[in-house]
Design an enzyme around this catalytic site. Structure first.
Site, PDB file in Angstrom:
ATOM      1  N   GLN A 165      42.476  80.962  51.153  1.00 46.94           N
ATOM      2  CA  GLN A 165      41.619  79.938  50.556  1.00 46.94           C
ATOM      3  C   GLN A 165      40.594  80.570  49.613  1.00 46.94           C
ATOM      4  O   GLN A 165      39.917  81.529  49.973  1.00 46.94           O
ATOM      5  CB  GLN A 165      40.918  79.142  51.676  1.00 46.94           C
ATOM      6  N   LYS A 168      44.796  70.358  55.166  1.00 50.26           N
ATOM      7  CA  LYS A 168      46.123  70.994  55.100  1.00 50.26           C
ATOM      8  C   LYS A 168      46.771  70.974  56.473  1.00 50.26           C
ATOM      9  O   LYS A 168      47.937  70.593  56.615  1.00 50.26           O
ATOM     10  CB  LYS A 168      45.986  72.461  54.641  1.00 50.26           C
ATOM     11  N   ASP A 226      51.020  79.555  47.085  1.00 49.31           N
ATOM     12  CA  ASP A 226      50.063  79.134  46.054  1.00 49.31           C
ATOM     13  C   ASP A 226      50.582  79.495  44.657  1.00 49.31           C
ATOM     14  O   ASP A 226      50.080  78.977  43.649  1.00 49.31           O
ATOM     15  CB  ASP A 226      48.721  79.855  46.255  1.00 49.31           C
TER      16      ASP A 226
HETATM   17  N1  GUN Z   1      40.660  76.640  46.198  1.00 48.64           N
HETATM   18  C1  GUN Z   1      40.682  75.551  45.393  1.00 48.64           C
HETATM   19  N2  GUN Z   1      41.961  75.203  45.093  1.00 48.64           N
HETATM   20  C2  GUN Z   1      42.748  76.093  45.727  1.00 48.64           C
HETATM   21  C3  GUN Z   1      44.165  76.247  45.811  1.00 48.64           C
HETATM   22  O1  GUN Z   1      44.960  75.513  45.224  1.00 48.64           O
HETATM   23  N3  GUN Z   1      44.595  77.281  46.580  1.00 48.64           N
HETATM   24  C4  GUN Z   1      43.743  78.117  47.227  1.00 48.64           C
HETATM   25  N4  GUN Z   1      44.261  79.110  47.951  1.00 48.64           N
HETATM   26  N5  GUN Z   1      42.432  78.006  47.175  1.00 48.64           N
HETATM   27  C5  GUN Z   1      41.941  76.986  46.429  1.00 48.64           C
END
Ligand code: GUN
Length: 298
Positions: free
Chosen positions: A97, A53, A120
């Protein structure tokens, strides 16, 4: 039947090109889209996601900062950090996350993120808006899947989509989107999960399969009908003797669906590249919304 591999990279590149102009527009007003990512503990897969990211944001001339908290961090520590980021006007998007360590209440933590910065799309207010058909932030993976379907001209309206997996991250928002009466929706949607009695019976009827169960190679060629379009969301690590020590496989046994399916997303290289791109999109939306709010309130 030749099976088309639906690669994510060209779709992601196409979207990023469009996004560049919007980012430049914000920058001209002195605003750089800025994401704050919180990671608690050292789950190796999460660390890789967060690093990717940061790299993607840098490439697009956007800011991002990762807050690494210890795996034993208290709930209050996490909540205090979120409150601080909610108040910080230079931060447009906040991402926590997942998965979080078990001693933390994930719901309480996700509910604390300001809905205005919830890139998200996991806050109940944003999930409610999505279900209503008026989304502010569409969760990144389902949004990326819609973009893949659109880019490759895969018809959705009137077809039968079968989603395997009912997670809050993929399955449930995917259901809301595909069932919605809009351009990339209007499908008849079935959602299967661990309580489904005869999975094959459902998958054999599907025109579109969204495999998001987190179970390696669970969807095989003998479970699908000819001409199906398959989106494989799974990223499972299977240990092996390679240098890395593992291989990545999806929820679909790709080799066995080749020649039967009309199309399938590869793993890796299918849905994966889309998720971070859609996070960029949502962070740009958050920055644009904040700019508009600042103009209105002056
Ligand atoms: N863990 C796996 N996929 C995601 C996601 O799209 N967002 C977040 N915050 N954690 C994740």
């Amino acid at each position: 039947m030749d099976t088309l591999l639906l690669k994510g990279k060209p779709v992601a590149e196409h979207i990023r090109q469009e996004l560049t102009e919007r980012i430049q527009g914000l920058k001209a007003d002195g605003i750089t889209p800025n994401l704050a990512a919180i990671i608690v503990g050292g789950d190796p897969a999460s660390k890789v996601y967060v690093k990717n990211k940061a790299r993607a944001f840098e490439k697009m001339d956007c800011d991002s900062r990762t807050y690494h908290l210890d795996k034993n961090a208290s709930e209050n520590e996490v909540l205090d950090l979120i409150h601080e980021l909610n108040q910080n006007m230079e931060v447009h998007g906040i991402l926590v996350q997942l998965p979080l360590p078990r001693h933390l209440d994930s719901k309480k933590i996700l509910h604390t993120v300001s809905p205005q910065k919830d890139v998200d799309g996991f806050h109940p207010e944003n999930l409610g808006l999505l279900l209503e058909g008026n989304p502010k932030f569409i969760p990144c993976t389902p949004h990326g899947i819609l973009e893949i379907l659109k880019y490759y001209n895969i018809p959705v309206s009137g077809r039968h989509a079968v989603i395997v997996g009912r997670s809050n991250i993929v399955g449930k928002p995917m259901f809301a989107l595909l069932a919605q009466k809009f351009e990339m929706g209007n499908a008849t949607v079935t959602i299967c999960h661990t309580g489904t009695k005869d999975l094959d019976m459902h998958t054999k009827q599907a025109d579109i399969i969204i495999a998001a169960a987190g179970s390696p190679k669970m969807i095989r060629g003998d479970m699908v009908k000819e001409g199906v379009d398959i989106i494989d969301v799974g990223i499972n690590r299977i240990e092996n003797d390679s240098e890395k020590g593992y291989a990545l496989v999806g929820d679909v046994d790709t080799d066995s669906v080749m020649g039967i399916a009309r199309s399938v997303t590869p793993v890796p290289g299918g849905v994966g590249p889309m998720t971070i791109t859609m996070l960029l999109v949502n962070t740009v939306i958050a920055a644009e919304n904040m700019k508009e709010f600042a103009v209105i309130s002056h």
